[in-house]
Design an enzyme around this catalytic site. Structure first.
Site: not given
Ligand code: BGC
Length: 772
Positions: A358-359, A489, A599-600
């Site tokens: 999804w990035d 996550e 986490k984000q």
């Molecule tokens: C992130 C995801 C991301 C993936 C690839 C993961 O660590 O939590 O949001 O899509 O890395 O960049």
């Protein structure tokens, strides 16, 4: 790394950091990519990386406990034939930098020209001293080729030097689930100073296409600048071709090898044609010669920089950081091929398999829209359109029906490759990002026709998924979405993740708008009949969900709650656990899951996407609540916080977050640069400047700017492409200068005032004090 405006410089050799340096100094051109490995033999720590875009292998899934619905394989972009190799023997001894005494060493990634250079003076264990100078590039113009100029100079001896340029397909992936190799040899050819090796990915039981890649090389040699008539002894081994050239050199002679290489693959050529096409390609590029190729390549980079550069004065490290990010984004994806996409590591390493997340939609599209143009961003959307059928199949595998689509978390060809249940089955917000990207693209370009052509079908399929994934709760008398993982996550299997619910309801609303638009302006009837769409019952069911979906909320703090039950957690702040960070390395997963640490960006990701739906007070309250709990252990996180902090006038915070994203890899902030670079989050760095510091957004077809200058900078300036016009925006301590050199005006709103802008304009910048 030495700070420099345009280059990444390693000025003495650090074998212990070699894999990090190799990542940083990767080259690419959208079609192929190459880590910063040495041309000659190196037995020290090194991760060899040669990648060909679109070529992958379906590696059998390996999990401890199989769950129904897991994908059978993980598609990974694989390490392909080594095309840079030049073996050097000096008086019968193999030159290996790892065993040499290094007297001087300098490796430079010249980002302005897209070229990797190295100069080193070494003493071999035999006492022979040599200087090596190399320069190479992955050609931006002839983008299935690369070229190397490799010079060797004996410093203290006359003697025999044997040069063997080679192609080597005996390559492994460090990341292989079953430790096997992925390539078979199909064919090879050698002739004078030329070799071609055709490799094919091994057969697989999943019906996934096998790829053939023909790697070709041709070389030429000069001594002291004069072309040499030389004898090349062909070598043909299993998955290996080479030409061996023994030469007698005198002290201080300069021997230069020009090696031209090509990588043609069956992903964009017919397999049967690869050998003749490779010969013709080699013929064409060698005819041009190194200097012409170099000139064309550096010219192409100059044009890219002309449009894409961000110039920062007063902060060399920030300048280097932002150019590093733009450079890697431009060499990862050029947008010419709608079957390609952007892996989180691009062509710089194996982690994440080189596949699409999804990035792309959430982070990369805004960059390419503005920096590379409408068609490039459109191709990224069409990539998902082409995979719609697979997304519907993917949803069917999980029990959904009636044309509902669940796009994969990770994919190469449209099939899901992720195999952790809490992400594969639960991190479904990704579907929303794909819908959002359609909106984002149209908002930026005004290309509403995209809805009829491709967009509506995707939106309907995603909306159908949300409808089935959401259920009515008799208890709450609300619609709910159970068992999900949000962008954060560090929480799994939660109910009613606010972000996921919000993007789902938003998708349904936007799809209703899109239907109405296409009914008025396009051929809705044929789309409806193609996908068997019931234009009465489906929209009315969606409307009920929009009206009745549950959004967790805390009345006391007046903030949205990340998920049901979030307030039951012990609410701590990150500064209370500083000695435990990063928590993903120091804490058990169990502890992470129960903690409040994020986490984000999660709720804040939603407030960033949908900022027009919320007032500043709401943003401020949520930012103040969530930012102190966010550990930013995904590289995708700080940029969102930086943009929001800019919007809130929290300039110090915005800058702190910007620094975390801008030099993430250069300073190896997350201790993982050796695995490859964080390519997709680099787009976030760009956004922190353009959307954050410069406040760029698009509202009702109007380009809005609201720039300020970060306290430690003297000035910055950048260009953005918007609706056929390229604007330059320069900001210094006193003023904002805008230039639209075309004769086409742009609807522009700057610092609150709207006009049709053309020409040049300077505004005084009365920089507000740092608000907080
Ligand atoms: C992130 C995801 C991301 C993936 C690839 C993961 O660590 O939590 O949001 O899509 O890395 O960049």
């Amino acid at each position: 790394m030495v700070p420099d405006e345009w280059s990444i410089i390693e000025d003495s050799f650090h074998p212990e950091y070699n894999e990090i340096t190799e990542s940083l100094m990767s080259l690419g051109n959208g079609r192929m990519g190459q880590r910063g490995n040495f041309e000659e033999t190196y037995t020290g720590k090194s991760l060899l990386g040669n990648y060909v875009a679109g070529v992958y292998f379906p590696d059998k899934t390996r999990v401890g406990w199989w769950k129904n619905g897991y994908p059978a394989y993980f598609a990974k972009v694989i390490n392909a034939c080594n095309w840079i190799g030049i073996q050097v023997e000096v008086e019968g001894q193999l030159l290996d930098l790892y065993t040499c005494r290094i007297e001087a060493f300098r490796r430079v990634l010249d980002m302005k020209r897209g070229v990797l250079e190295r100069e080193c003076t070494v003493e071999m264990p035999t006492g022979n001293r040599l200087t090596i100078r190399s320069q190479r590039f992955c050609n931006m113009v002839d983008d299935e080729s690369g070229a190397i100029r490799y010079t060797i100079q004996p410093l203290n001896f006359n003697g025999q030097i044997t040069i063997t340029p080679y192609l080597d397909g005996n390559i492994r992936n460090r990341d292989a689930n079953y430790d096997e190799t992925f390539w078979n040899e199909i064919q090879k050819e050698t002739s004078f100073a030329q070799g071609i090796l055709v490799l094919e990915t091994k057969p697989n039981p999943y019906g996934v296409e096998q790829f053939q890649v023909a790697t070709g090389m041709r070389f030429d040699i000069t001594v002291n600048g004069k072309r040499l008539d030389f004898h090349s002894h062909p070598i043909r081994n299993e998955k290996y071709v080479a030409g061996k050239v023994p030469l007698k050199l005198n002290e201080r002679d300069e021997l230069t090898v020009y090696k031209y290489a090509t990588n043609l693959s069956s992903s964009n050529h017919s397999a049967g044609e690869l050998i003749p096409l490779t010969k013709a390609y080699l013929e064409r590029i060698t005819k041009k010669g190194y200097d012409v190729l170099y000139h064309e390549h550096t010219q192409a980079w100059a044009e890219k920089w002309e449009r894409n550069d961000i110039e920062i004065k007063g902060d060399l490290e920030a300048q280097q950081g932002i150019r590093f990010n733009i450079f890697h984004l431009q060499q990862t994806y050029t947008g010419e091929d709608e079957t390609l996409n952007i892996g989180p590591k691009g062509f710089t390493g194996e982690k994440y398999g080189g596949v699409t997340y999804w990035d792309t939609e959430a982070y990369c599209i805004p960059f390419y829209l503005s920096a590379s143009g409408q068609q490039v961003a459109r191709n990224l959307l069409i990539y998902r359109y082409r995979q719609l059928g697979k997304a519907i199949e993917n949803a069917e595998k999980l029990g959904f029906s009636g044309g509902a689509a669940l796009y994969p978390m990770v994919t190469m060809n449209g099939e899901e490759c992720h195999n952790e249940w809490e992400i594969t089955f639960e991190e479904i917000h990704r579907n929303g990002a794909i819908a959002y990207a359609i909106y984002d693209y149209i908002r930026y370009t005004g290309d509403e026709a995209y809805l009829s052509e491709y967009g509506l079908e995707v939106l309907i399929a995603i909306s159908r998924f949300w409808r089935q994934r959401i259920n009515w709760s008799e208890h709450k008398k609300k619609y709910v979405m159970l068992g999900v993982t949000g962008p954060n996550e560090y929480e799994n299997n939660v109910n009613n993740n606010w972000y996921t619910n919000y993007i789902a309801a938003w998708t349904l609303r936007y799809t209703l708008y899109a239907i109405e638009y296409v009914q008025k302006n396009g051929d809705a009837t044929s789309i409806f009949s193609k996908i068997n769409f019931d234009s009465e019952s489906e929209p009315s069911a969606w409307q009920k969900i929009i009206d009745g979906l549950h959004f967790p909320y805390d009345e006391v703090r007046d903030v949205f709650l990340q998920q049901d039950g979030f307030l039951d957690k012990e609410l701590l702040t990150v500064d209370q656990i500083s000695e435990h960070r990063p928590i993903n390395q120091k804490w058990s997963w169990d502890r992470i899951l129960r903690s409040c640490f994020i986490k984000q960006a999660d709720v804040l990701q939603g407030l960033y996407f949908f900022e027009d739906d919320f007032d500043l007070g709401t943003l401020q309250r949520n930012f103040d609540f969530y930012e102190p709990m966010t550990v930013h252990e995904s590289s995708l996180s700080p940029c969102v916080h930086s943009i929001l902090a800019s919007r809130l006038g929290m300039k110090a915070k915005a800058y702190e977050m910007y620094l975390r994203t801008a030099r993430l890899d250069l300073d190896d902030y997350n201790n993982d640069t050796e695995d490859g670079l964080h390519i997709t989050s680099m787009a976030g760095t760009w956004m922190s400047v353009v959307k954050g510091f410069a406040g760029q957004r698009v509202q009702d077809g109007v380009l809005v700017l609201d720039p300020y200058l970060p306290a430690s900078w003297e000035s910055y300036s950048f260009r953005i492409g918007f609706r056929g016009v390229t604007l330059t925006i320069s900001v210094d301590r006193d003023s904002i200068r805008l230039v639209n050199p075309s004769d086409q005006s742009v609807a522009l709103k700057i610092k609150g005032t709207q006009e049709d802008f053309v020409g040049e304009k300077v505004l005084n910048l009365i920089d507000q004090e740092i608000v907080r």
